[in-house]
Motif scaffolding. Structure first.
Motif, PDB file in Angstrom:
ATOM      1  N   THR A 143      30.148  47.846  44.305  1.00 29.13           N
ATOM      2  CA  THR A 143      30.984  48.444  43.428  1.00 29.13           C
ATOM      3  C   THR A 143      32.263  47.715  42.934  1.00 29.13           C
ATOM      4  O   THR A 143      32.608  47.388  41.674  1.00 29.13           O
ATOM      5  N   TYR A 144      32.962  47.179  43.927  1.00 26.11           N
ATOM      6  CA  TYR A 144      34.234  46.307  43.654  1.00 26.11           C
ATOM      7  C   TYR A 144      33.788  44.966  42.936  1.00 26.11           C
ATOM      8  O   TYR A 144      34.529  44.571  42.105  1.00 26.11           O
ATOM      9  N   VAL A 145      32.770  44.476  43.384  1.00 27.01           N
ATOM     10  CA  VAL A 145      32.272  43.269  42.569  1.00 27.01           C
ATOM     11  C   VAL A 145      32.066  43.346  41.091  1.00 27.01           C
ATOM     12  O   VAL A 145      32.450  42.835  40.089  1.00 27.01           O
ATOM     13  N   ASN A 146      31.528  44.578  40.776  1.00 26.68           N
ATOM     14  CA  ASN A 146      31.371  45.058  39.206  1.00 26.68           C
ATOM     15  C   ASN A 146      32.660  45.248  38.587  1.00 26.68           C
ATOM     16  O   ASN A 146      32.708  44.762  37.399  1.00 26.68           O
ATOM     17  N   ARG A 147      33.523  45.756  39.352  1.00 20.42           N
ATOM     18  CA  ARG A 147      34.802  46.094  38.717  1.00 20.42           C
ATOM     19  C   ARG A 147      35.574  44.978  38.423  1.00 20.42           C
ATOM     20  O   ARG A 147      36.617  44.784  37.640  1.00 20.42           O
ATOM     21  N   ALA A 148      35.361  43.820  39.164  1.00 23.88           N
ATOM     22  CA  ALA A 148      36.241  42.636  39.284  1.00 23.88           C
ATOM     23  C   ALA A 148      36.452  41.779  37.969  1.00 23.88           C
ATOM     24  O   ALA A 148      37.086  40.804  38.082  1.00 23.88           O
ATOM     25  N   GLY A 149      35.287  42.156  37.280  1.00 23.91           N
ATOM     26  CA  GLY A 149      35.396  41.258  35.998  1.00 23.91           C
ATOM     27  C   GLY A 149      34.904  40.010  36.188  1.00 23.91           C
ATOM     28  O   GLY A 149      35.707  39.142  35.362  1.00 23.91           O
ATOM     29  N   GLY A 150      33.844  39.740  37.013  1.00 23.60           N
ATOM     30  CA  GLY A 150      33.787  38.252  37.211  1.00 23.60           C
ATOM     31  C   GLY A 150      34.511  37.448  38.017  1.00 23.60           C
ATOM     32  O   GLY A 150      33.938  36.316  38.591  1.00 23.60           O
TER      33      GLY A 150
END
Length: 167
Positions: A143-150
């Motif tokens: 989930t954090y990967v998706n939130r990290a904006g690239g």
């Protein structure tokens, strides 16, 4: 290398479930100072408030040269440990990753024992393997990967090094 503490099963399951939520990511940084205090008072025997397998990573500040300690979820890997600079999915890398890149010699505290380590940024196939270990322990990392904006979350392997005795 000492084993990481095993969390309280029911509490660990609950924390893993809520770990994906935005409010958890927003509130967790507020808890980190208390977590550091508990780790210091227990001499590293309780880290991450006992909710997930963890260690206390002490790096050297890249600008200050001062020791900087951060409680982190960790996964054992052979004779070392694996950690990730997730920063709860924020767009910027956490400071400890910048410190570790600048000064790879660090220490970890696990089960009350301080261990000298060398931090190494994992890349390629090794990073992929270590990432799978991390996500198996803490599914919210995805989930954090998706939130990290690239931003690619930095994965480090902390490998034991020989303690250098003075003089």
């Amino acid at each position: 290398m000492p084993a990481l503490e095993r969390p309280v099963p029911a509490l660990g399951r609950l924390v893993r479930r809520i770990g994906h939520s935005r409010w958890f990511a927003a509130c967790t940084p507020l808890v980190v100072p208390a977590d550091r205090l508990v780790a210091r008072l227990t001499r590293g025997r309780v880290i991450a408030l006992g909710m997930v397998p963890s260690l206390l990573l002490t790096t050297t500040g890249r600008r200050s040269g001062q020791p900087r300690s951060t409680p982190l979820l960790a996964v054992p890997d052979g004779d070392g440990y694996v950690v990730v600079g997730s920063n709860w999915g924020r767009s910027e890398h956490p400071a400890w990753t910048l410190n570790l890149l600048a000064h790879p010699a660090a220490t970890v505290t696990v089960g009350g024992r301080e261990i000298p380590v060398q931090g190494r940024l994992a890349e390629g196939a090794e990073r992929d393997r270590l990432w799978r270990l991390l996500v198996a322990e803490w599914p919210a990392y995805q989930t954090y990967v998706n939130r990290a904006g690239g931003r690619e979350l930095r994965v480090f392997r902390l490998e034991p090094r020989q303690r250098v005795e003075p003089g």
